[in-house]
Write a protein that holds these residues in place. Structure first.
Motif, PDB file in Angstrom:
ATOM      1  N   GLY A 122       0.850  -1.208  -0.072  1.00 19.72           N
ATOM      2  CA  GLY A 122       0.109   0.035   0.106  1.00 19.72           C
ATOM      3  C   GLY A 122       1.042   1.151   0.030  1.00 19.72           C
ATOM      4  N   ASP A 123       0.363   2.518  -0.312  1.00 22.39           N
ATOM      5  CA  ASP A 123       0.858   3.669  -0.041  1.00 22.39           C
ATOM      6  C   ASP A 123      -0.004   4.637   0.193  1.00 22.39           C
ATOM      7  N   PHE A 124       0.327   5.903   0.544  1.00 14.80           N
ATOM      8  CA  PHE A 124      -0.614   6.842   0.865  1.00 14.80           C
ATOM      9  C   PHE A 124      -1.256   7.815  -0.160  1.00 14.80           C
ATOM     10  N   VAL A 125      -1.017   7.304  -1.610  1.00  9.32           N
ATOM     11  CA  VAL A 125      -1.864   7.836  -2.468  1.00  9.32           C
ATOM     12  C   VAL A 125      -3.069   6.945  -2.328  1.00  9.32           C
ATOM     13  N   PHE A 126      -2.977   5.670  -1.730  1.00  6.72           N
ATOM     14  CA  PHE A 126      -4.144   4.710  -1.953  1.00  6.72           C
ATOM     15  C   PHE A 126      -4.636   4.862  -0.689  1.00  6.72           C
ATOM     16  N   GLU A 127      -3.858   4.454   0.561  1.00  8.37           N
ATOM     17  CA  GLU A 127      -4.302   4.207   1.809  1.00  8.37           C
ATOM     18  C   GLU A 127      -4.513   5.854   2.599  1.00  8.37           C
ATOM     19  N   PHE A 128      -5.503   5.736   3.455  1.00 10.97           N
ATOM     20  CA  PHE A 128      -5.712   7.184   4.416  1.00 10.97           C
ATOM     21  C   PHE A 128      -4.324   7.350   4.842  1.00 10.97           C
ATOM     22  N   PRO A 129      -3.995   8.415   5.237  1.00 12.60           N
ATOM     23  CA  PRO A 129      -2.746   8.660   6.007  1.00 12.60           C
ATOM     24  C   PRO A 129      -2.909   8.286   7.335  1.00 12.60           C
ATOM     25  N   ARG A 130      -1.957   7.593   8.143  1.00 12.99           N
ATOM     26  CA  ARG A 130      -2.140   7.274   9.332  1.00 12.99           C
ATOM     27  C   ARG A 130      -0.599   6.960  10.083  1.00 12.99           C
ATOM     28  N   PRO A 131      -0.448   6.877  11.211  1.00 13.17           N
ATOM     29  CA  PRO A 131       0.717   6.492  11.925  1.00 13.17           C
ATOM     30  C   PRO A 131       1.559   5.079  11.418  1.00 13.17           C
ATOM     31  N   THR A 132       2.613   5.176  11.157  1.00 12.93           N
ATOM     32  CA  THR A 132       3.376   4.079  10.764  1.00 12.93           C
ATOM     33  C   THR A 132       4.591   4.020  11.892  1.00 12.93           C
ATOM     34  N   MET A 133       5.257   2.928  11.425  1.00 13.87           N
ATOM     35  CA  MET A 133       6.649   2.578  12.065  1.00 13.87           C
ATOM     36  C   MET A 133       8.097   2.695  11.114  1.00 13.87           C
ATOM     37  N   PRO A 134       9.000   2.929  11.893  1.00 15.52           N
ATOM     38  CA  PRO A 134      10.241   2.874  10.953  1.00 15.52           C
ATOM     39  C   PRO A 134      10.465   1.626  10.048  1.00 15.52           C
ATOM     40  N   ASN A 135      10.136   0.593  10.523  1.00 15.65           N
ATOM     41  CA  ASN A 135      10.501  -0.824  10.085  1.00 15.65           C
ATOM     42  C   ASN A 135       9.432  -1.129   9.071  1.00 15.65           C
ATOM     43  N   VAL A 136       8.453  -0.070   8.576  1.00 15.12           N
ATOM     44  CA  VAL A 136       7.356  -0.382   7.659  1.00 15.12           C
ATOM     45  C   VAL A 136       7.708   0.474   6.342  1.00 15.12           C
ATOM     46  N   VAL A 137       8.015  -0.422   5.170  1.00 13.30           N
ATOM     47  CA  VAL A 137       8.359   0.049   3.854  1.00 13.30           C
ATOM     48  C   VAL A 137       7.148   0.145   3.143  1.00 13.30           C
ATOM     49  N   TYR A 138       6.825   1.202   2.334  1.00  9.24           N
ATOM     50  CA  TYR A 138       5.446   1.085   1.680  1.00  9.24           C
ATOM     51  C   TYR A 138       5.968   0.693   0.106  1.00  9.24           C
ATOM     52  N   MET A 139       5.176  -0.428  -0.399  1.00 10.40           N
ATOM     53  CA  MET A 139       5.563  -0.730  -1.826  1.00 10.40           C
ATOM     54  C   MET A 139       4.390  -0.794  -2.631  1.00 10.40           C
ATOM     55  N   GLY A 140       3.314  -0.145  -2.191  1.00  6.75           N
ATOM     56  CA  GLY A 140       1.972  -0.099  -3.112  1.00  6.75           C
ATOM     57  C   GLY A 140       2.356   0.161  -4.630  1.00  6.75           C
ATOM     58  N   GLY A 141       1.743  -0.713  -5.357  1.00  9.38           N
ATOM     59  CA  GLY A 141       1.725  -0.326  -6.805  1.00  9.38           C
ATOM     60  C   GLY A 141       3.042  -1.183  -7.275  1.00  9.38           C
ATOM     61  N   PHE A 142       3.752  -1.817  -6.702  1.00  8.20           N
ATOM     62  CA  PHE A 142       4.861  -2.469  -7.143  1.00  8.20           C
ATOM     63  C   PHE A 142       4.799  -3.444  -8.160  1.00  8.20           C
ATOM     64  N   GLN A 143       3.328  -4.105  -8.362  1.00 10.09           N
ATOM     65  CA  GLN A 143       3.107  -4.782  -9.512  1.00 10.09           C
ATOM     66  C   GLN A 143       2.916  -4.001 -10.755  1.00 10.09           C
ATOM     67  N   CYS A 144       2.815  -2.748 -10.569  1.00 12.48           N
ATOM     68  CA  CYS A 144       2.254  -1.663 -11.856  1.00 12.48           C
ATOM     69  C   CYS A 144       3.576  -1.658 -12.667  1.00 12.48           C
ATOM     70  N   LYS A 145       3.213  -1.523 -14.005  1.00 15.67           N
ATOM     71  CA  LYS A 145       4.460  -1.119 -15.134  1.00 15.67           C
ATOM     72  C   LYS A 145       3.777  -0.539 -16.382  1.00 15.67           C
ATOM     73  N   PRO A 146       4.749   0.233 -16.991  1.00 21.17           N
ATOM     74  CA  PRO A 146       4.133   0.833 -18.325  1.00 21.17           C
ATOM     75  C   PRO A 146       3.542  -0.461 -19.057  1.00 21.17           C
ATOM     76  N   ALA A 147       2.370   0.239 -20.240  1.00 22.82           N
ATOM     77  CA  ALA A 147       1.723  -0.528 -20.784  1.00 22.82           C
ATOM     78  C   ALA A 147       2.309  -1.125 -21.894  1.00 22.82           C
ATOM     79  N   LYS A 148       2.309  -2.304 -22.494  1.00 25.47           N
ATOM     80  CA  LYS A 148       2.877  -2.927 -23.680  1.00 25.47           C
ATOM     81  C   LYS A 148       1.706  -2.684 -24.733  1.00 25.47           C
ATOM     82  N   PRO A 149       2.210  -2.739 -26.262  1.00 23.77           N
ATOM     83  CA  PRO A 149       1.311  -2.720 -27.125  1.00 23.77           C
ATOM     84  C   PRO A 149       0.051  -3.778 -27.081  1.00 23.77           C
ATOM     85  N   LEU A 150      -1.123  -3.304 -27.592  1.00 23.04           N
ATOM     86  CA  LEU A 150      -1.967  -4.443 -27.399  1.00 23.04           C
ATOM     87  C   LEU A 150      -1.862  -5.342 -28.582  1.00 23.04           C
TER      88      LEU A 150
END
Lengths: 531, 531
Positions: A263-291
C-alpha cells in the motif's frame, strides 16, 4: 446495516484467500508464502530477487493450488499435508456472502454470520497449521534447512506459519504484508487510533461521524475478540510446543524485522506508521505494452468516444444472470465500445458495442489513452493499476476489502460505487455516464497517478533494497520499537496512571484527615475554653 | 535527582538557541529561519536548493546574529525589530545551568528552576513574536511577498512565526525540524506512548523501569503545562488577530505539509512516525577532505597510538579552570596525541602531547583513520559526524539535548558519558582509557556508521526531493492525517467510550430494574396466594 456489516465481516475471510506453503543465493531466501492472489504478489518479488542473483527456496504444500513445483526463479520444498483449504471452500463462502448482500439482514443474521465466520476462520487456520507442524516435526528437513544457511525468511503473515518458522530457525524475518492472521497489518505494528482509522470492512473513511466512530469502535472490539478467540490460540499452541512455553505468538508476529506493506498513502488514508514499515504499493504496476492487433483494432474503432473495460476479477466466474442482463443492457445504450472480461453465459441484452472476452491484458489496456473508464470489483491489483494509469473507476464491490479499496478512490473523487445488491440497468447506466461525462473523475485519477509515480525510487526497487538491507545487516533491529515487548497495560501506561492516582488519593486523604484532625483539636480547645 | 531533573528542564531552553527571521525560482522558496546552530543547518539546505536552481528569500531581523544580509545563495528581507534574544541571555542561562549541575539540587530548587525557565521561555517568545507581527502589520511588505508568488515557505518551527506566516499567505509549509516551540517534534505530529518514548531531557532510553516510566509521565505533564501556559498563548494571540478568531495555533502547527526531521533511526530510538515525516539525520555529514599540512603532520606523529580530538562546541568559550586542569592532566598521561579545540586559558597541566587550537576541521579529522576517540559535548552535529565516521565518543554533556544525544550512542555501546559535575582527572582518564582499549566501542560506532550510510538515497538528496515534491504538487495533503483536526477527546475516543458506557449502564440498570420488578410481582403473587 446490511452492507457495512457484511463488509466488516468479509475481511475476516480474507486470509483464507491464500492457501499453503512452499520451497527455493547472492543471498539465500527462504519463502513461506500464502496462496491465491497473495502468491501472485509474492512471485513478483521472488522473480525480482532472482533476477538480482539471489537463490530462493519456496516452502509449498503438496496440495498447493498456485505454487508450482518447478520454476526457473525458485526451488521448492514440498510438504505433504493431509488437507488444505480447497477452492470450493472459498467459493462457497463468497457465494453465500453475495446472497446475503442481496437479501435482507437483521442484527441476528449479522451475529450468526460473524460467529460462522469465526468458526470458519478457526477451522481454516487449524487446517493450515498442519504444514508448519509437519515441518517442525521433521528433523531431517529442519537440519537440511538449517544447513542451507538462509539469510532471511520472507513470508506473508496472513498465515502464521512463516513467523513461527523464522523464530525457530533464528532467521531475520521479512513480511510481504497487507493482512495479518487477523485484520489489516498496521493494527498490529503501529498505534491506530480508531477515531480516524477505519477498520477494514467498516466502509468508513478517515472522516467519521460520531455514530460511525461508535461503530468503528465496536468493529475494533469484534476484531480483538476474533483474534483472541479464534486465531491466536491456533498458532500460540504451536509456539508453546516448539519455541518454549514462554513464547507469545502475537509478540513474535510483531517482532518482524521489516514490513513491506502492499500500500501507500496515495491509496491508503494517512495514518501513523513505524520505522520498519516500507511502503511498496503499486510494486506490481508497469508501463503498458502494445495491445494484440485484434484488440488494438477494436479499441481504435471506438473513435472519439473511447472504450470502457470491465473485469470483476478471477474469482467470480459467473454472476447471477439477472445482474449480467442489466449490465449488458446499460452498456448497449452507450456510444463507447466496451471490453468485458466475463466467463459466464452471454447475456441476451448484449449490445454490438460490447466485446466479451475470457481474459484481457488489463494493465496494457488501462495504459491505453482510448480507455475512458474501468468497471472494477475493487481488488487491490486492479485499483493500484487504475491509480498507476490514472483511469476513473465505476466500482462494483463483491467481498473482502473491495468496498474499502474502492472507497479510497471514491473519497479522492476518482470513482463511484454501485452496490451489487441494488444494481439495475438505470442505476448502472447513470453511474457510467456520470463518470464518463464529469471530467473531475478523470482529473482526480490523473492527479493520483502523478502523486503515485512521483517517488524517489520505484516501489519494487525500494522493496528489494530493504530486503537486501536485512540480508546485509542480518536484521533491522534498530528500526524495531520496544513497544511489542510490553504488556498492554504498561504500553498504555495504565499501571503508571493507577500508581499516580493512588499517590494523589493518598495525599488528598492525608490532607483531608489532617484538616479534620486539626478542626477537631481547635473545636475541642475552643470548647474547652468555653467550658 | 539533580542530573535528570536539570536535563529535563534544559530542552525548555533549547528553542531559544535560535533567534530571529529572514528573506530570498526553478522554484521560489521563502525561508523563515531560526538563529544559532539551527541557522547553520538551514543554510546547508538553502545552499543545496540554490545549487539546484531555486530562488531563496530569507526573512531576517535587523538584530540577527547569524543570518548575513548578503549571500550568493539567497536574498534577504530584513525586518526591523526593537529587540531580540541576545547572546548574553543565552550564555547567562547556560552558565547558571552548569552552576546548578555542579551544585546540589532539591525538589524546591528544581521547581524554582522550572518556573524560571517557563518565565524565560515566555519572555523569549514574546520578544520573538515582534518580527511576525511587524511583517503582518506591514501591508506593503505583505503585498510584495504575495506578488513574489513563492511556491513554499520553509521554516524551523522551533519558533512559531514561520507557521503563522505560511497560513496567512496560504503557502505550502515545509519544516526543517527537530524541536517545536515546545519539546521534540514527534510529540506534536505522531502518537508518542510515554511508556517507551523518553521525554527529551529525561535522560531515559526506550527501555524504562517502572519508576522511570512514572517520571517520564510527570515530565510529559510538565511539557504539556509549559506549552499551554507559556508558549501557545503567545502565538495563539497572533493567530486570532491575523488569521481569524477560530484559528488554533497548535492545529496550524500540526498541519504542515512536510516535516524534514533532523534525525534518523540509527540515532533516534525507534518510535511511531507519520507519512509526511521525512528523516534527514546526518544531512550535514560528508566525506573527509585532506587535513592542512601542519595538522596532518601532527596526526601522523601519533604513530600507532593515534589521536584523540576534543571539542565542546562553539557556545562554551571557557570552562571553569579547575575542570580544564583536570582534563589536561588526564590527557597528559596518555600515549596518544590530543587535539583540543578550546579558546579559554591554557591549563598549567597541559602535556606535550596536547595541541590546543581555536578551531579544527572536525569533520575532516573524524574521517581520518588515526583518530581513535572523540571527546564531545553531544551537540547534534558532532554526534551525527561521529556516527557517520564511526568514531567512539567520550561525552561531556553540558546542557539542552546533549545528554540525550550522547545517551543514544551510549545505549548502542558507542560512547561513555562523564558528568561535568563529578569530572576529575581520574574519572576522565578512566573513561578515556575504557573507550580507547575496549574494542566494542569502536566496533559499535562502525556498525552505526554502516547502518547510517546504507540508504537508498543520501539524507540531503531525500530532503531536496521532498521539498521539490511539495513545490510540484503545491503541498502534500495526501500524506497528512486527519488527526490534527480532531479535539483531543474525539482523537482519543473518550466521547465514544463514555457513550458506550452510558448505553451499557442503561441496559444493566434496565435489566436490574426488570428483575427487581419481576421479583416484587412474584413475591406479591406468592404472598397473595399465601394470604
Amino acid at each position: 446495516m446490511t452492507d457495512s456489516v457484511l463488509m466488516f465481516s468479509l475481511p475476516i475471510l480474507s486470509s483464507l484467500l491464500c492457501l499453503t506453503w512452499h520451497t527455493c543465493h547472492g543471498g539465500k531466501v527462504l519463502v513461506y508464502p500464502v496462496e491465491g492472489s497473495h502468491w501472485v504478489n509474492m512471485n513478483i518479488i521472488i522473480k525480482a530477487l532472482h533476477s538480482k542473483g539471489h537463490n530462493i527456496t519456496v516452502l509449498r504444500s503438496d496440495k498447493s493450488w498456485y505454487v508450482k513445483e518447478n520454476s526457473s526463479s525458485y526451488d521448492t520444498i514440498t510438504i505433504p499435508v493431509s488437507a488444505t483449504l480447497d477452492e470450493e471452500f472459498i467459493v462457497k463462502a463468497i457465494t453465500s456472502v453475495i446472497d446475503i448482500q442481496r437479501g435482507d439482514s437483521t442484527v441476528f443474521a449479522f451475529m450468526t454470520l460473524v460467529v460462522e465466520m469465526f468458526k470458519k476462520m478457526n477451522e481454516a487456520h487449524v487446517t493450515l497449521k498442519e504444514m508448519i507442524v509437519n515441518i517442525l516435526e521433521n528433523p531431517e528437513l529442519i537440519k537440511s534447512i538449517q544447513d542451507s544457511h538462509y539469510d532471511i525468511l520472507l513470508t506473508d503473515p496472513c498465515w502464521g506459519g512463516g513467523t513461527v518458522l523464522a523464530h525457530y530457525l533464528h532467521l531475520p524475518l521479512v513480511y510481504n504484508v497487507r493482512w495479518l492472521t487477523v485484520g489489516e497489518g498496521h493494527f498490529a505494528i503501529a498505534p491506530s487510533p480508531v477515531s480516524y482509522i477505519p477498520l477494514t470492512g467498516s466502509g468508513f473513511s478517515d472522516k467519521m461521524t460520531f455514530i460511525e466512530r461508535v461503530k468503528n469502535m465496536l468493529y475494533f472490539g469484534i476484531m480483538i475478540i476474533q483474534d483472541r478467540l479464534t486465531l491466536r490460540p491456533v498458532y500460540q499452541e504451536v509456539c508453546e510446543k516448539y519455541l518454549g512455553p514462554q513464547s507469545d505468538f502475537y509478540m513474535l508476529m510483531q517482532s518482524a524485522d521489516l514490513w513491506l506493506m502492499r500500500g501507500d498513502f496515495v491509496f491508503e488514508f494517512p495514518r501513523p506508521t513505524m520505522p520498519n514499515v516500507v511502503y511498496m504499493g503499486g510494486f506490481q504496476c508497469k508501463p503498458a505494452k502494445p495491445l494484440p492487433e485484434d484488440l488494438e483494432d477494436f479499441v481504435q474503432s471506438s473513435g472519439e468516444h473511447g472504450v470502457i473495460i470491465m473485469s470483476l476479477g478471477t474469482f467470480i466466474s459467473e454472476l447471477p444472470s439477472d445482474i449480467t442482463e442489466q449490465i449488458a443492457a446499460a452498456f448497449a445504450e452507450l456510444p463507447q465500445k466496451v471490453i468485458w472480461r466475463y466467463t459466464g453465459g452471454r447475456p441476451s441484452t448484449l449490445g454490438n458495442n460490447t466485446l466479451m472476452v475470457d481474459w484481457m491484458p488489463q494493465n496494457d489496456l488501462l495504459g491505453n489513452p482510448k480507455i475512458k473508464l474501468f468497471v472494477a470489483h475493487g481488488g487491490t491489483n486492479g485499483v493500484q493499476e487504475a491509480i498507476y494509469h490514472g483511469v476513473p473507476v465505476v466500482g462494483v464491490p463483491l467481498f473482502f476489502d473491495q468496498y474499502d479499496n474502492l472507497l479510497r478512490l471514491k473519497v479522492r473523487g476518482g470513482a463511484t460505487i454501485v452496490s451489487v445488491a441494488t444494481l439495475d440497468k438505470d442505476i448502472f447506466l447513470q453511474a457510467l455516464q456520470e463518470v464518463l461525462h464529469e471530467p473531475s473523475y478523470r482529473e482526480n485519477m490523473q492527479r493520483l497517478s502523478r502523486l503515485h509515480r512521483d517517488q524517489p525510487m520505484q516501489p519494487l526497487d525500494r522493496a528489494l533494497f530493504w530486503i537486501e538491507f536485512v540480508m546485509r545487516h542480518k536484521g533491522a533491529a534498530h528500526l524495531r520499537s520496544e513497544s511489542y515487548k510490553m504488556p498492554w497495560y504498561s504500553y498504555h501506561s495504565v499501571d503508571v496512571i493507577l500508581f499516580l492516582l493512588a499517590i494523589m488519593t493518598t495525599f488528598v486523604a492525608a490532607f483531608v484527615f489532617g484538616v479534620k484532625f486539626l478542626c477537631t483539636r481547635i473545636c475541642y480547645k475552643h470548647k474547652s475554653k468555653q467550658d
